[in-house]
Every structure is written in structure tokens, then in C-alpha cells.
Enzyme design. Structure first.
Site, PDB file in Angstrom:
ATOM      1  N   ASN A 112       7.728   8.545 -11.537  1.00  0.00           N
ATOM      2  CA  ASN A 112       8.135   7.161 -11.798  1.00  0.00           C
ATOM      3  C   ASN A 112       7.989   6.861 -13.288  1.00  0.00           C
ATOM      4  O   ASN A 112       7.645   7.735 -14.075  1.00  0.00           O
ATOM      5  CB  ASN A 112       7.309   6.193 -10.936  1.00  0.00           C
ATOM      6  CG  ASN A 112       5.826   6.345 -11.226  1.00  0.00           C
ATOM      7  OD1 ASN A 112       5.371   6.089 -12.334  1.00  0.00           O
ATOM      8  ND2 ASN A 112       5.072   6.795 -10.223  1.00  0.00           N
ATOM      9  N   ASP A 162       3.916   7.460  -3.721  1.00  0.00           N
ATOM     10  CA  ASP A 162       3.485   7.198  -2.344  1.00  0.00           C
ATOM     11  C   ASP A 162       3.803   8.384  -1.436  1.00  0.00           C
ATOM     12  O   ASP A 162       3.124   8.601  -0.441  1.00  0.00           O
ATOM     13  CB  ASP A 162       4.167   5.932  -1.823  1.00  0.00           C
ATOM     14  CG  ASP A 162       3.627   4.692  -2.531  1.00  0.00           C
ATOM     15  OD1 ASP A 162       2.392   4.603  -2.665  1.00  0.00           O
ATOM     16  OD2 ASP A 162       4.421   3.840  -2.987  1.00  0.00           O
ATOM     17  N   PRO A 212      -2.195  10.645   0.081  1.00  0.00           N
ATOM     18  CA  PRO A 212      -3.398   9.858   0.404  1.00  0.00           C
ATOM     19  C   PRO A 212      -3.491   8.646  -0.504  1.00  0.00           C
ATOM     20  O   PRO A 212      -3.056   8.706  -1.670  1.00  0.00           O
ATOM     21  CB  PRO A 212      -4.550  10.839   0.126  1.00  0.00           C
ATOM     22  CG  PRO A 212      -3.980  11.875  -0.786  1.00  0.00           C
ATOM     23  CD  PRO A 212      -2.507  11.951  -0.500  1.00  0.00           C
ATOM     24  N   ILE A 245      -5.490   6.673  -2.846  1.00  0.00           N
ATOM     25  CA  ILE A 245      -6.704   6.988  -3.619  1.00  0.00           C
ATOM     26  C   ILE A 245      -7.651   5.785  -3.655  1.00  0.00           C
ATOM     27  O   ILE A 245      -8.834   5.894  -3.340  1.00  0.00           O
ATOM     28  CB  ILE A 245      -6.318   7.416  -5.058  1.00  0.00           C
ATOM     29  CG1 ILE A 245      -5.424   8.666  -4.997  1.00  0.00           C
ATOM     30  CG2 ILE A 245      -7.570   7.687  -5.891  1.00  0.00           C
ATOM     31  CD1 ILE A 245      -4.746   9.018  -6.302  1.00  0.00           C
ATOM     32  N   VAL A 246      -7.115   4.622  -4.043  1.00  0.00           N
ATOM     33  CA  VAL A 246      -7.995   3.464  -4.237  1.00  0.00           C
ATOM     34  C   VAL A 246      -8.605   3.008  -2.905  1.00  0.00           C
ATOM     35  O   VAL A 246      -9.761   2.573  -2.849  1.00  0.00           O
ATOM     36  CB  VAL A 246      -7.271   2.335  -5.016  1.00  0.00           C
ATOM     37  CG1 VAL A 246      -6.298   1.563  -4.132  1.00  0.00           C
ATOM     38  CG2 VAL A 246      -8.270   1.404  -5.664  1.00  0.00           C
ATOM     39  N   PHE A 267      -4.416  -2.237  -9.005  1.00  0.00           N
ATOM     40  CA  PHE A 267      -3.283  -2.895  -9.643  1.00  0.00           C
ATOM     41  C   PHE A 267      -2.189  -3.032  -8.585  1.00  0.00           C
ATOM     42  O   PHE A 267      -2.158  -2.266  -7.621  1.00  0.00           O
ATOM     43  CB  PHE A 267      -2.752  -2.034 -10.805  1.00  0.00           C
ATOM     44  CG  PHE A 267      -3.308  -2.440 -12.151  1.00  0.00           C
ATOM     45  CD1 PHE A 267      -4.616  -2.123 -12.495  1.00  0.00           C
ATOM     46  CD2 PHE A 267      -2.527  -3.131 -13.067  1.00  0.00           C
ATOM     47  CE1 PHE A 267      -5.137  -2.478 -13.716  1.00  0.00           C
ATOM     48  CE2 PHE A 267      -3.030  -3.507 -14.299  1.00  0.00           C
ATOM     49  CZ  PHE A 267      -4.339  -3.185 -14.627  1.00  0.00           C
ATOM     50  N   LYS A 280      -6.619  -2.907   1.237  1.00  0.00           N
ATOM     51  CA  LYS A 280      -7.305  -1.766   0.595  1.00  0.00           C
ATOM     52  C   LYS A 280      -8.787  -2.070   0.337  1.00  0.00           C
ATOM     53  O   LYS A 280      -9.477  -1.290  -0.285  1.00  0.00           O
ATOM     54  CB  LYS A 280      -6.594  -1.402  -0.712  1.00  0.00           C
ATOM     55  CG  LYS A 280      -5.133  -0.952  -0.511  1.00  0.00           C
ATOM     56  CD  LYS A 280      -4.508  -0.392  -1.780  1.00  0.00           C
ATOM     57  CE  LYS A 280      -3.020  -0.137  -1.574  1.00  0.00           C
ATOM     58  NZ  LYS A 280      -2.549   1.095  -2.196  1.00  0.00           N
TER      59      LYS A 280
HETATM   60  O1  PMT Z   1       1.599   3.057 -17.189  1.00  0.00           O
HETATM   61  P1  PMT Z   1       2.316   1.884 -17.829  1.00  0.00           P
HETATM   62  O2  PMT Z   1       3.684   2.271 -18.324  1.00  0.00           O
HETATM   63  O3  PMT Z   1       1.474   1.231 -18.894  1.00  0.00           O
HETATM   64  O4  PMT Z   1       2.567   0.795 -16.702  1.00  0.00           O
HETATM   65  C1  PMT Z   1       1.506   0.112 -16.116  1.00  0.00           C
HETATM   66  C2  PMT Z   1       1.691  -0.054 -14.594  1.00  0.00           C
HETATM   67  C3  PMT Z   1       2.918  -0.909 -14.330  1.00  0.00           C
HETATM   68  C4  PMT Z   1       1.875   1.317 -13.935  1.00  0.00           C
HETATM   69  C5  PMT Z   1       0.370  -0.733 -14.072  1.00  0.00           C
HETATM   70  O5  PMT Z   1       0.237  -1.998 -14.691  1.00  0.00           O
HETATM   71  C6  PMT Z   1       0.410  -0.915 -12.570  1.00  0.00           C
HETATM   72  O6  PMT Z   1       0.918  -1.872 -12.031  1.00  0.00           O
HETATM   73  N1  PMT Z   1      -0.148   0.082 -11.834  1.00  0.00           N
HETATM   74  C7  PMT Z   1      -0.124   0.173 -10.366  1.00  0.00           C
HETATM   75  C8  PMT Z   1       1.204   0.771  -9.950  1.00  0.00           C
HETATM   76  C9  PMT Z   1       1.307   0.964  -8.454  1.00  0.00           C
HETATM   77  O7  PMT Z   1       1.465   2.073  -8.029  1.00  0.00           O
HETATM   78  O8  PMT Z   1       1.124  -0.099  -7.741  1.00  0.00           O
HETATM   79  P2  PMT Z   1       1.179  -0.126  -6.127  1.00  0.00           P
HETATM   80  O9  PMT Z   1       1.367  -1.539  -5.809  1.00  0.00           O
HETATM   81  O10 PMT Z   1       2.168   0.861  -5.589  1.00  0.00           O
HETATM   82  O11 PMT Z   1      -0.256   0.391  -5.706  1.00  0.00           O
HETATM   83  C10 PMT Z   1      -1.349  -0.493  -5.473  1.00  0.00           C
HETATM   84  C11 PMT Z   1      -2.634   0.153  -5.895  1.00  0.00           C
HETATM   85  O12 PMT Z   1      -2.902   1.287  -5.095  1.00  0.00           O
HETATM   86  C12 PMT Z   1      -2.649   0.626  -7.323  1.00  0.00           C
HETATM   87  O13 PMT Z   1      -3.923   0.364  -7.857  1.00  0.00           O
HETATM   88  C13 PMT Z   1      -2.429   2.132  -7.204  1.00  0.00           C
HETATM   89  O14 PMT Z   1      -3.039   2.869  -8.266  1.00  0.00           O
HETATM   90  C14 PMT Z   1      -3.109   2.421  -5.883  1.00  0.00           C
HETATM   91  N2  PMT Z   1      -2.568   3.572  -5.146  1.00  0.00           N
HETATM   92  C15 PMT Z   1      -1.310   3.563  -4.673  1.00  0.00           C
HETATM   93  C16 PMT Z   1      -0.855   4.634  -3.916  1.00  0.00           C
HETATM   94  C17 PMT Z   1      -1.724   5.724  -3.674  1.00  0.00           C
HETATM   95  N3  PMT Z   1      -1.305   6.769  -2.967  1.00  0.00           N
HETATM   96  N4  PMT Z   1      -2.952   5.696  -4.143  1.00  0.00           N
HETATM   97  C18 PMT Z   1      -3.407   4.650  -4.885  1.00  0.00           C
HETATM   98  O15 PMT Z   1      -4.549   4.650  -5.334  1.00  0.00           O
END
Ligand code: PMT
Length: 399
Positions: A210, A280, A306, A308-309, A324, A342
Site C-alpha cells: 500500500n 489485511d 494476523p 498485530i495490534v 491508528f 481491538k
Molecule cells: O506511513 P505514512 O505515509 O506516513 O502514512 C501514515 C498512515 C496513513 C499509514 C497512518 O497515519 C495510519 O493511519 N496508519 C494505520 C493504517 C491502517 O492500516 O489502518 P487500519 O484502519 O487498516 O488498521 C487499524 C489499526 O490496526 C492500525 O493501528 C493498524 O496498524 C492495525 N493493524 C491492522 C491490520 C493488521 N493485520 N494488524 C494491525 O495491527
């Protein structure tokens, strides 16, 4: 002593028999988490070799003011700027006199003039030299300049005299050096941050990923280190330099990021911040060889990675866990749901539908949500957002 974590100590060694104790002092400071660079006067080199100090500190030792090689690398002005504390141990009577009168006659004396960092001295000399009215006048002048004075102690001296003038022991000097620094919001805490994208292999040359650049996570790592934390940055494939005072673990795919994160949480992690844009899904069976384009269509079967968070927040040694959320619609509602599902302590949500915030931009704007409260951090550089977020995390972590 945890106040020394991440601190940069410039250790000045001047000529005196106590110089041998500076070798142990280097170790004490490093054990407390400080980075140490050593500058020696010509007199100090008569008592202990620069090679010993180089081997212990792990950094080149500086001895000459006009050294073209050093000036090309870390010259005297860089060293003066680099230091969080200039610590002179042992400080001889001669060096104290030169310092008191502002002489810049060698590298160490010049550094003392050029630095904006606090300066501390640990005097060491014969008891008569310490009692001398000239030395005592110099001492007063140094104290008036705001220089910290550690010791000296009383006792038997190398010359056979007994009295005041012995250098304090290395562990005492290290304790006093720590006391020069104030506690910061995250002093002594171990913060683990994931950053960047992950890459999920399709075959040896192709992958799913991504647009994450890692900028937000790297800015957070820098801000946490500045707030006094020990920082581990688990980075997906990005093209960014590692921030100063940060330990970096490079990973490629989600499962590697998962393993590195859980290993850190198994250790002594206090705060976990999941900034990474983790894929994902991943191809279920990546091909061993490059896939040939023989058919009009190919189909990839993807399997879920999986979370992670979520695994971190469910861990038996659960740290304060911050996520995030990257959303393009119903930003707050989706983020609230992720906070709950989460089981996070806090979530920072950004609207990534535009190009001026979120993925790859230098700027961001986030709403930080926690159970029972929220705060909007309006559009600013990612470095500024990171500082504000770290402050907020520090406050909530203490609650
Ligand atoms: O890297 P940059 O270019 O500076 O951009 C920053 C960003 C946009 C990536 C950052 O600000 C941000 O939003 N990061 C989270 C991106 C994301 O994957 O969001 P999500 O809504 O899909 O996931 C929610 C949370 O679960 C996140 O904390 C993510 O790290 C975590 N996650 C998601 C999937 C997974 N398999 N494991 C995780 O830990």
C-alpha cells in the site's frame, strides 16, 4: 539513573591519576543508557590511552583542536552541539583555571566555550592544590557560570596525602550526571512503534502493498525518543533514515511484523503504537518462481493476516496500546468501532480520502479517541502531530 537513557554525554578527560577511573565511568554511563563520546587533553593521554577509551566508548576519541580528519567528520562545533551534557572527569586544577578564565587553548576547553549544553566537572587533585586560594577562586567563578561541580571527596590520595581532592567514584558521578536532567514525560519507558507498509509476496518479484511511506511512524519514534523513551521502531519496507536514539527492526511482511511486535511485548514494552498500514490479506501460496503470463486471467487466493495490534492488546503483558485508523468515510464511527473491537487504550484516526494528509504526505490531521474522551489535532506536519500525540499518550498513560 533512567534519566540518562538516550542522553548524549561528552566525557572530557584531563591529566591526572584519576583518569584511569574515567574508563569505568564510560561503562557506568553506557549501562544507564547514555551514548558517550570522549575528548582527552594531552595531559590525559599521558595517564590513559585514547585507544582504551575508544574501545570502551565504541566511538573515535578526540584529542586535537585542529584535526582535519575530525573536522571532516565530527569537528569541535558538531561535538559541542551533539552533547546533552559535557562532563569533565577528572577535572584538573589547571583545566579548572583555564575554564574559569574562558581560555580556548585546546579541544576540550574550546568545546566548553562552544557548547550550549550544561557542563559538569568532577575535580581531582592533590589536597593542597584544591585548598589553594587560586583554585578556590576559580571554583567560585565556575559555579557562578552555572557549572555543576561533583565532589571532590576526602580520603587518602595517590601522592600519599590525606584530604579533600579525590575524584568521586564513577557510580557517584553517573548518579549526579543523571540528576542534571529533568524527568521527561516518557523517561525510562520502552515504546514500541510499527511503521510503514508490509509487502505480501505473490511470487519472487511481485507483491501486494500500500501507499504508506512510514513518515508518521518515524516521526512518532523521534518524538518518543525526545520525550525520554527507549524506542524500538519496527519498520516495513520504507526509504527513511533511522531517527537518532532509536533501535530499528526491519521487516517485510505482516507475519514478520507480528513476530517482531510480539517479541517486543514479551520483553518489557510499556507503550505500543501501531502506525503501520499492515496488509489485511496475503496470497495464500506465493509462487516459488516468477508467474508466466500464459493465460488471460489469473486468480489469487488471499488469506487474512494476523491482527498485530489486537494480539498486543490481548497479550498477558499488555502494554498501553495505541492504534491508528485510516478511513475514507464515517471516519469517527469506524475508528470508535476499532477502538472497541481491538480493545485499544487510544486510537488516532486520519481521513485518508485526500492527498494532503495521511498516506505519504508530510502532513497529517488526526482525531485521537479514547474511552470517554477525544482530541482533535488539526492539520500540521507529521513531526508536529507526532509531538502532540506523544504528549497525549504520556498523559493518558499516567492516568
Ligand atoms: O506511513 P505514512 O505515509 O506516513 O502514512 C501514515 C498512515 C496513513 C499509514 C497512518 O497515519 C495510519 O493511519 N496508519 C494505520 C493504517 C491502517 O492500516 O489502518 P487500519 O484502519 O487498516 O488498521 C487499524 C489499526 O490496526 C492500525 O493501528 C493498524 O496498524 C492495525 N493493524 C491492522 C491490520 C493488521 N493485520 N494488524 C494491525 O495491527
Amino acid at each position: 539513573m533512567e534519566r540518562l537513557i538516550n542522553k548524549r554525554i561528552l566525557l572530557g578527560v584531563t591529566g591526572g591519576i584519576a583518569a584511569y577511573k574515567s574508563a569505568e565511568l564510560v561503562r557506568r554511563l553506557q549501562d544507564a543508557g547514555a551514548e558517550v563520546r570522549v575528548v582527552m587533553t594531552a595531559g590525559a593521554c599521558e595517564f590513559i590511552t585514547p585507544l582504551t577509551m575508544q574501545a570502551l566508548s565504541g566511538n573515535p576519541v578526540h584529542t586535537n583542536l585542529l584535526d582535519p580528519q575530525a573536522e571532516a567528520g565530527m569537528g569541535h562545533i558538531e561535538l559541542a552541539r551533539w552533547a546533552d551534557l559535557v562532563l569533565i572527569a577528572p577535572a584538573s586544577a589547571n583545566f579548572m583555571a583555564r575554564m574559569a578564565h574562558g581560555h580556548g587553548t585546546d579541544l576540550l576547553a574550546t568545546l566548553c566555550l562552544a557548547t550550549g549544553a550544561p557542563i559538569a566537572i568532577a575535580p581531582a587533585m592533590n589536597q593542597q592544590m584544591w585548598a589553594d586560594s587560586g583554585t578556590q577562586r576559580n571554583l567560585l567563578m565556575l559555579q557562578e557560570k552555572g557549572i555543576h561541580v561533583f565532589g571532590p571527596a576526602a580520603g587518602s590520595q595517590a601522592c600519599g596525602d590525606v584530604g579533600l581532592g579525590r575524584m568521586l567514584e564513577p557510580h557517584e558521578i553517573a548518579e549526579l550526571a543523571a540528576g542534571v536532567f529533568e524527568y521527561s514525560l516518557l523517561t525510562g519507558k520502552h515504546v514500541v512503534i510499527t511503521a510503514g507498509p508490509t509487502r505480501e509476496a505473490i511470487d519472487p518479484v511481485r507483491y501486494i502493498t500500500n501507499k504508506s511511506s512510514g513518515k508518521m511512524g518515524f516521526a512518532l519514534a523521534e518524538a518518543a525518543a525526545e520525550a525520554g523513551a527507549r524506542v524500538t521502531l519496527i519498520a516495513g519496507p520504507v526509504y527513511l533514515p533511522t531517527p537518532a536514539r532509536v533501535d530499528r527492526v526491519d521487516v517485510t511482511c505482516a507475519r514478520e511484523m507480528y513476530d517482531a511486535s510480539l517479541a517486543a511485548v514479551d520483553g518489557d514494552c510499556n507503550i505500543f503504537i501501531a502506525t503501520a498500514a499492515v496488509a489485511d490479506y496475503r496470497p495464500v501460496n506465493p509462487a516459488d518462481h516468477k508467474i508466466k503470463k500464459s493465460t488471460e486471467e489469473i486468480h489469487l487466493t488471499l488469506v487474512k493476516n494476523p491482527d498485530i495490534v489486537a494480539a498486543v492488546s490481548a497479550h498477558e503483558k499488555r502494554p498501553f496500546t495505541v492504534g491508528f485508523a485510516a478511513e475514507t468515510q464515517d471516519v469517527i464511527a469506524y475508528a470508535q468501532a476499532k477502538l472497541t473491537n481491538k480493545k485499544l487504550d487510544m486510537i488516532a484516526t486520519n481521513d485518508v480520502s485526500g492527498s494532503n494528509v495521511g498516506f505519504n504526505s508530510d502532513n497529517n490531521a488526526v482525531t485521537v479517541i479514547w474511552p470517554g474522551g477525544h482530541k482533535v489535532l488539526p492539520l500540521a506536519s507529521k513531526k508536529q502531530i507526532a509531538k502532540q500525540l506523544v504528549e497525549l499518550i504520556g498523559i493518558r498513560y499516567k492516568d
